[in-house]
Scaffold this active site. Sequence first.
Site, short mmCIF file in Angstrom:
data_model
loop_
_atom_site.label_atom_id
_atom_site.label_comp_id
_atom_site.label_asym_id
_atom_site.label_seq_id
_atom_site.Cartn_x
_atom_site.Cartn_y
_atom_site.Cartn_z
N LYS A 108 0.82 -1.13 0.03
CA LYS A 108 0.03 -0.02 0.16
C LYS A 108 0.98 1.34 0.17
CE LYS A 108 -4.00 0.28 1.96
NZ LYS A 108 -4.95 0.19 1.29
N1 PMP Z 1 -6.96 -3.42 -3.16
C1 PMP Z 1 -6.72 -2.38 -3.14
C2 PMP Z 1 -6.09 -1.61 -4.13
C3 PMP Z 1 -7.11 -1.51 -1.69
O1 PMP Z 1 -6.71 -0.30 -1.53
C4 PMP Z 1 -7.44 -2.30 -0.53
C5 PMP Z 1 -7.92 -1.96 0.48
N2 PMP Z 1 -6.64 -2.07 1.45
C6 PMP Z 1 -8.05 -4.08 -1.05
C7 PMP Z 1 -7.68 -4.20 -2.29
C8 PMP Z 1 -8.31 -4.58 0.13
O2 PMP Z 1 -7.69 -5.03 1.16
P1 PMP Z 1 -7.75 -5.20 2.54
O3 PMP Z 1 -8.87 -6.38 2.44
O4 PMP Z 1 -6.71 -5.47 3.27
O5 PMP Z 1 -8.49 -3.70 3.10
#
Ligand code: PMP
Length: 308
Positions: free
Chosen positions: A156
Site C-alpha cells: 500500500k
Molecule cells: N485492493 C486495493 C487497491 C486496496 O486499496 C484495498 C484496501 N486496502 C484492497 C484491495 C483490500 O484490502 P484489505 O482487504 O486488506 O483492506
Amino acid sequence: MSTPYAFFQGQFVPLEEAKVGIMTHALHYGTGIFEGIRGNWNEEKGVVYIFRLREHYERLLRGCRMLMMDIPYDADELCRLTIEMVERSGFSEDIYIRPLAYKSEEKVANLKLQELADDFCLMSVPFGNYLGTDTLRCCISSWRRVDDTSIPARFKISGIYVNSILAKTEATLAGYDEAIMLNQDGHVCEGTGENIFLVSGGKLHTPPLEENVLPGVTRDTVMQLAQAEMGLEVVERSIDRSELYIADEILLTGTAAHLTPVIEVDNRKVADGKTGPISKQLQEMYFEIVKGRNPKYLHWCSPATPVN
Ligand code: PMP
C-alpha cells in the site's frame, strides 16, 4: 464524548495538533506506506473490535522494506500503540484506523530512499458505509492497474493510489459506484480499493496475487471462510473481462468496503441483478465475525475499551 488522538512523532497528541511541514518528502512524492484498518463497535460488550490488526501491520512492515523505511516499532508494538490510541480517543462507534509510515525528511529534490529519514504516524476517524451503497454498479476502468515492473501493487504505497483515484473518479463521474481495473495483461485485477471474487460453477474465483492485486486481508478472510465454513472451492486464476458478464455472482472485498455484491458490470446485470446466495451467506458470516460475535474467530478481533 470522543476526542480523537493521533500518534505523531513518537507520542500521543490531539489529532488537530498533528501537522507536518510543506517540505515533507512524502507530500511531494507519495513515499509512504499506509494501512486501512477497521474498528467495529460492539454495543453489548462496550468495546471496539479491531479486525486482524496484526495482519495489517505485517503488510505495512513488508511495504517499509520495499521503500527502505526503518521505523522503530515491530508488529507487536504497532498493535499496542493502535489499541492505546483507540482507547484514549474514546470511540464508541465504528472507526477507520490509518497508520502511515512515511519519508518525513523535509527535503525536496532528493530521490534516494537511502538518504531520507522515516517516521510513523497513526490516526483514526469515525467511519460508516464507505461505498455509500449496499450493492454496486461497476464499470471496467479505462485505467489499467499499475504493474510490478513499474510500481509494485502488492504494497500500500501512497503514490500508487493516484492510479486508483483516476479510476474511481472516472467511474463515479460516469454514474457508476465503483471501477473494476484490468491489469496490464488485460486480466481482471481488482477494484480501486477492493479485491474481487466471482462465483461461477459453484466455486469462488479470484485473481492470484501475481496479477498485481493487493494481498487483501479481507480477501484472505473470505477465502478462509468460504473453504472452512461453506466447503466452497476457491480458485486463484487469471480471469478474463468477459467472464464478469456471465458470472453468477460478483463480490468486492476490502476493509473499508467490507463484502459488497456487484449487481451490474458495464450496464449488464450480474445474473438477476440481485445479491446472490453465496455473497449473502459470506456477508452475514463476515459481519458477525468482525463485530466479535463469533467465538471461533474472536482471535481475529483485538478489543479496545474506550476510556472517557
Ligand atoms: N485492493 C486495493 C487497491 C486496496 O486499496 C484495498 C484496501 N486496502 C484492497 C484491495 C483490500 O484490502 P484489505 O482487504 O486488506 O483492506
